[in-house]
Structures are given as C-alpha cells and as structure tokens.
Design a protein around this motif. Sequence first.
Motif, PDB file in Angstrom:
ATOM      1  N   SER A  63       7.814  91.198  63.227  1.00  0.00           N
ATOM      2  CA  SER A  63       6.384  90.566  63.150  1.00  0.00           C
ATOM      3  C   SER A  63       5.670  90.955  64.538  1.00  0.00           C
ATOM      4  O   SER A  63       4.400  90.914  64.226  1.00  0.00           O
ATOM      5  CB  SER A  63       6.566  88.959  63.118  1.00  0.00           C
ATOM      6  N   ALA A  64       6.357  91.331  65.619  1.00  0.00           N
ATOM      7  CA  ALA A  64       5.421  91.730  66.574  1.00  0.00           C
ATOM      8  C   ALA A  64       4.706  93.016  66.391  1.00  0.00           C
ATOM      9  O   ALA A  64       3.827  93.350  66.842  1.00  0.00           O
ATOM     10  CB  ALA A  64       6.564  91.981  67.888  1.00  0.00           C
ATOM     11  N   VAL A  65       5.498  94.037  65.675  1.00  0.00           N
ATOM     12  CA  VAL A  65       5.218  95.364  65.103  1.00  0.00           C
ATOM     13  C   VAL A  65       3.698  95.164  64.473  1.00  0.00           C
ATOM     14  O   VAL A  65       3.012  96.160  64.406  1.00  0.00           O
ATOM     15  CB  VAL A  65       6.126  95.943  64.765  1.00  0.00           C
ATOM     16  N   ARG A  66       3.749  94.287  63.723  1.00  0.00           N
ATOM     17  CA  ARG A  66       2.702  94.030  62.737  1.00  0.00           C
ATOM     18  C   ARG A  66       1.801  92.729  63.052  1.00  0.00           C
ATOM     19  O   ARG A  66       1.231  92.209  62.326  1.00  0.00           O
ATOM     20  CB  ARG A  66       3.070  93.506  61.395  1.00  0.00           C
ATOM     21  N   SER A  67       1.720  92.384  64.429  1.00  0.00           N
ATOM     22  CA  SER A  67       1.247  91.313  65.054  1.00  0.00           C
ATOM     23  C   SER A  67      -0.384  91.441  64.759  1.00  0.00           C
ATOM     24  O   SER A  67      -0.948  90.485  64.302  1.00  0.00           O
ATOM     25  CB  SER A  67       1.156  91.117  66.386  1.00  0.00           C
ATOM     26  N   LYS A  68      -1.133  92.383  64.776  1.00  0.00           N
ATOM     27  CA  LYS A  68      -2.500  92.653  64.313  1.00  0.00           C
ATOM     28  C   LYS A  68      -2.933  92.583  63.162  1.00  0.00           C
ATOM     29  O   LYS A  68      -3.779  91.602  62.643  1.00  0.00           O
ATOM     30  CB  LYS A  68      -2.979  94.095  64.915  1.00  0.00           C
ATOM     31  N   GLN A  69      -1.839  93.097  62.074  1.00  0.00           N
ATOM     32  CA  GLN A  69      -2.317  92.915  60.610  1.00  0.00           C
ATOM     33  C   GLN A  69      -2.055  91.159  60.427  1.00  0.00           C
ATOM     34  O   GLN A  69      -2.860  90.643  59.463  1.00  0.00           O
ATOM     35  CB  GLN A  69      -1.286  93.842  59.671  1.00  0.00           C
TER      36      GLN A  69
END
Length: 195
Positions: A63-69
Amino acid sequence: PSLEQTILNYLPQIGGLVLPSYVSLLARLTGLAYWKVIYAPVQGAFTNPFQVWPHDLNEPDFSAVRSKQIETLEQKIVDDEKLKNHLVSVCNDKKGTLTNMVSWGLFRDISVEDYVEAIGPKILRRLMAYLIRPLRSRREGCPDLFVSYGDGVSEFVEIKGPGDQLSLSQRVWLQQLESMDISARVIRVKVLGKT
C-alpha cells in the motif's frame, strides 16, 4: 455441521442478511473498490498477462508503494453515492475477468448496491480503507460473519466453540471495529449435555 453453519442457520430466524464476512465479502469488495490501485502498472508488479494479482500483493510495502493512487481513489469515493456508483461501474466493467481479488459469483444473487446498503457506505468505506493498508497483515482475524438486520443496524460476529480462544489477530480486529464504532460480538457455542 460446522459452528459457522450452525450460527448461519440460527441467525436468519431472528431476521437479517447473514454473510461470511472476510473471504466472501470484505476482501472481495475491497478488491472491487481498489481494482485500479491493485492492478496499477507498478514496476515489477506484473511480468506476464496471465497474473491474477500483482507480485507484491503480500509484501509489507504494497500500500505504501501505491499510496498516491489509494488517496486519489478515496477522494473520489468519499460521497456515499459515488462509492456505490464506483463499485457498480468496476463490477460491470471487470465482471468475468480472471482474478483472485474478486469472486464474481458473490454478485450473482445479491447486487453490489444491496451489499453497500446492507453494510452501509460509511462503514464499508472505513473497513476497505483499513484492509488495503497493508493488505497482507489484515487478511486474518476478521470476524466470521457479517449480519445486517436492516434499518442501518448490523454487526460482525466471531464464533467460538467450547475451549476456543480468540487469536491475537482476532482481538486486533475486534478492537479496530470498536474504535470505528462498528458493532461486533463473540458468540460462544456450548455443547449441551457435556461437562
């Protein structure tokens, strides 16, 4: 019959919609809501066209890698009607796609709208946001059943047989539900005639 099936047979007698909560409901609705996030073209997440989920789905930083999405999506579904429309749109668009994130049979007899109505959009939004951060560590411990009694009244139910104790992950989930002001309880099943 299993303890869960015994309770499933009993609870409808007192009214309401009774559903297995984690495998068939929350995780699947989360998969539907966050479809574009889960299947985002993150570097290294997909290496062949037949993958049913990204390689890093169970990694701690998923989820951190995709936090902006994730944040962008959640801003779009902050309104109750927009959440419902989003889920319906993704379901209609992706239905039948090979995936381990959504069980399409879940929507055969009960519509997406009915699920949202039964759970309540505010509760559903909170639970899905909790599940996606991080996905792996929150997949265990969710109560066995979700029961909707109508008129906005619902609860999660954890079932324990004689001698069974709550696991750490189950305690965490129950505490989290309490902190979200979501009703949850433990039903302890006793065997009659045995000491």
